[in-house]
Motif scaffolding. Structure first.
Motif, PDB file in Angstrom:
ATOM      1  N   THR A   1       0.820  -1.208   0.000  1.00  0.00           N
ATOM      2  CA  THR A   1       0.000   0.000   0.000  1.00  0.00           C
ATOM      3  C   THR A   1       0.855   1.260   0.000  1.00  0.00           C
ATOM      4  N   ILE A   2       1.933   1.247   0.773  1.00  0.00           N
ATOM      5  CA  ILE A   2       2.783   2.429   0.908  1.00  0.00           C
ATOM      6  C   ILE A   2       4.235   2.000   0.731  1.00  0.00           C
ATOM      7  N   ALA A   3       4.987   2.787  -0.048  1.00  0.00           N
ATOM      8  CA  ALA A   3       6.395   2.464  -0.268  1.00  0.00           C
ATOM      9  C   ALA A   3       7.215   3.752  -0.278  1.00  0.00           C
ATOM     10  N   ASP A   4       8.416   3.662   0.272  1.00  0.00           N
ATOM     11  CA  ASP A   4       9.341   4.797   0.315  1.00  0.00           C
ATOM     12  C   ASP A   4       9.995   4.978  -1.053  1.00  0.00           C
ATOM     13  N   LEU A   5       9.879   6.174  -1.626  1.00  0.00           N
ATOM     14  CA  LEU A   5      10.456   6.463  -2.936  1.00  0.00           C
ATOM     15  C   LEU A   5      11.613   7.460  -2.850  1.00  0.00           C
ATOM     16  N   SER A   6      12.202   7.589  -1.661  1.00  0.00           N
ATOM     17  CA  SER A   6      13.255   8.596  -1.455  1.00  0.00           C
ATOM     18  C   SER A   6      14.414   8.423  -2.437  1.00  0.00           C
ATOM     19  N   LYS A   7      14.763   7.196  -2.773  1.00  0.00           N
ATOM     20  CA  LYS A   7      15.893   6.962  -3.670  1.00  0.00           C
ATOM     21  C   LYS A   7      15.603   7.451  -5.086  1.00  0.00           C
ATOM     22  N   PHE A   8      14.315   7.719  -5.386  1.00  0.00           N
ATOM     23  CA  PHE A   8      13.930   8.205  -6.711  1.00  0.00           C
ATOM     24  C   PHE A   8      13.650   9.706  -6.706  1.00  0.00           C
ATOM     25  N   ALA A   9      14.060  10.389  -5.621  1.00  0.00           N
ATOM     26  CA  ALA A   9      13.780  11.822  -5.480  1.00  0.00           C
ATOM     27  C   ALA A   9      14.253  12.644  -6.686  1.00  0.00           C
ATOM     28  N   PRO A  10      15.479  12.430  -7.216  1.00  0.00           N
ATOM     29  CA  PRO A  10      15.916  13.229  -8.371  1.00  0.00           C
ATOM     30  C   PRO A  10      15.000  13.078  -9.586  1.00  0.00           C
ATOM     31  N   GLU A  11      14.553  11.836  -9.860  1.00  0.00           N
ATOM     32  CA  GLU A  11      13.681  11.623 -11.013  1.00  0.00           C
ATOM     33  C   GLU A  11      12.307  12.264 -10.782  1.00  0.00           C
ATOM     34  N   ILE A  12      11.783  12.125  -9.565  1.00  0.00           N
ATOM     35  CA  ILE A  12      10.480  12.719  -9.256  1.00  0.00           C
ATOM     36  C   ILE A  12      10.555  14.241  -9.327  1.00  0.00           C
ATOM     37  N   ASP A  13      11.644  14.808  -8.825  1.00  0.00           N
ATOM     38  CA  ASP A  13      11.824  16.260  -8.907  1.00  0.00           C
ATOM     39  C   ASP A  13      11.896  16.725 -10.358  1.00  0.00           C
ATOM     40  N   GLU A  14      12.465  15.904 -11.237  1.00  0.00           N
ATOM     41  CA  GLU A  14      12.533  16.254 -12.658  1.00  0.00           C
ATOM     42  C   GLU A  14      11.135  16.248 -13.275  1.00  0.00           C
TER      43      GLU A  14
END
Length: 330
Positions: free
Chosen positions: A131-144
């Motif tokens: 249901t919930i997952a940490d996406l912190s490692k994808f922060a640069p892509e999400i910020d883009e």
């Protein structure tokens, strides 16, 4: 530090500018910290098990955090505004505990980013059955992604064409679910064909050994249809699955069969009920209390659709699926 989370929130909450999470019998908004919240869950539920981190991550969302909400084969992005709400009578999925967010929009419509436009690792992460997952490692892509949205107003998606695609997908899924429920396929009878379909899907997900177990393999009413283990991927947890071919309501019996299954391999395994039918809110709450996950018919066809390109040709033939291009004039 800004938090980036995937939250499988009910789509019904999008129009209310909210995201939601389950635990219908617990009011998150009454708590000031995670310590008291976890204590209430354990006091009422007996344990919290592997869901502790999910509860903490959702409860800890704060203003300006970023949330990605998967919807069909797309994802929508929201910025957390803060403010917790509790709707005990919420009936559109697991979403009783809610948080206000601001969805990124264009011309008043929520922007949907096709998952195929995402980088492979992020796209794969969004497929996790959690249901919930940490996406912190994808922060640069999400910020883009957010940068593109803020500069250009969208992610270069032709809205009208995308809507036509989505409508065709919805129609396909509805027909597939109807065929599965009515037995209008060439899958093996007696539920075996559906079990083999789930077996194939789990193998596609990366499970190295997926076994369909003998009938009535437990003691008394306990029973498991499929056991899946992965020796090569530490992120895939062992599974015990009950598969139900139903056209209607799947009741608590499926839940009880897993609850009472006490063999050694059940100790650390995630337990799932996968059904072509629907499950009542009461049964969902019962399953949640016993840490058993549920996949209803519409979610099941979503899973099939997501993996259409990986299914065996013979499996698609059995389901009656053909894949040909279709013109859609704007």
């Amino acid at each position: 530090m800004k938090k980036y989370l995937m939250v499988r929130s009910p789509e019904a909450l999008i129009t209310e500018s909210k995201i939601g999470y389950g635990w219908k019998h617990i009011n998150f908004s009454e708590h000031e910290n995670t310590k008291s919240l976890i204590k209430e869950i354990i006091d009422k539920n007996g344990s919290i098990g592997r869901m502790k981190n999910q509860v903490i991550n959702f409860f800890s969302l704060k203003e300006e955090d970023i949330v990605l909400v998967p919807v069909r084969k797309s994802v929508i992005i929201a910025k957390v505004l803060g403010g917790k709400f509790y709707e005990c009578d919420f009936r559109s999925g697991h979403g009783a505990n809610q948080i206000m967010v601001e969805y990124f929009k264009k011309d008043g419509k929520v922007i949907k980013i096709p998952r195929s436009r995402l980088k492979q690792n992020l796209e794969s992460r969004l497929k996790l059955r959690t249901t919930i997952a940490d996406l912190s490692k994808f922060a640069p892509e999400i910020d883009e992604l957010l940068k593109n949205i803020n500069i250009y107003g969208d992610f270069n998606i032709t809205d009208v064409f995308q809507e036509k695609i989505e409508n065709s997908i919805i129609a396909f899924k509805n027909e597939l679910l109807k065929s599965l429920r009515k037995g209008n396929t060439r899958l093996k009878a007696g539920g075996r064909g559906l079990e083999e379909l789930v077996q194939e899907l789990l193998e596609i997900q990366g499970y190295s050994q997926v076994d369909i177990l003998a009938k009535q393999n437990g003691i008394g009413k306990s029973d498991v249809d499929i056991q899946a283990v992965s020796e090569n991927n530490p992120f895939l947890k062992d599974l015990l699955v009950q598969v139900k071919h139903h056209d209607g309501i799947t009741g608590k019996k499926a839940i009880d069969q897993l609850i009472t299954y006490e063999k050694e391999e059940a100790i650390d395994a995630y337990k799932w009920v996968i059904t072509t039918g629907n499950i009542s809110d009461d049964t969902k709450n019962y399953a949640e209390k016993h840490q058993i996950s549920i996949m209803e018919g519409d979610e099941f066809v979503d899973w099939i659709y997501t993996n259409l390109d990986k299914l065996k040709i013979s499996t698609k033939e059995s389901l009656g699926i053909i894949e040909v291009p279709k013109l859609s004039w704007l």
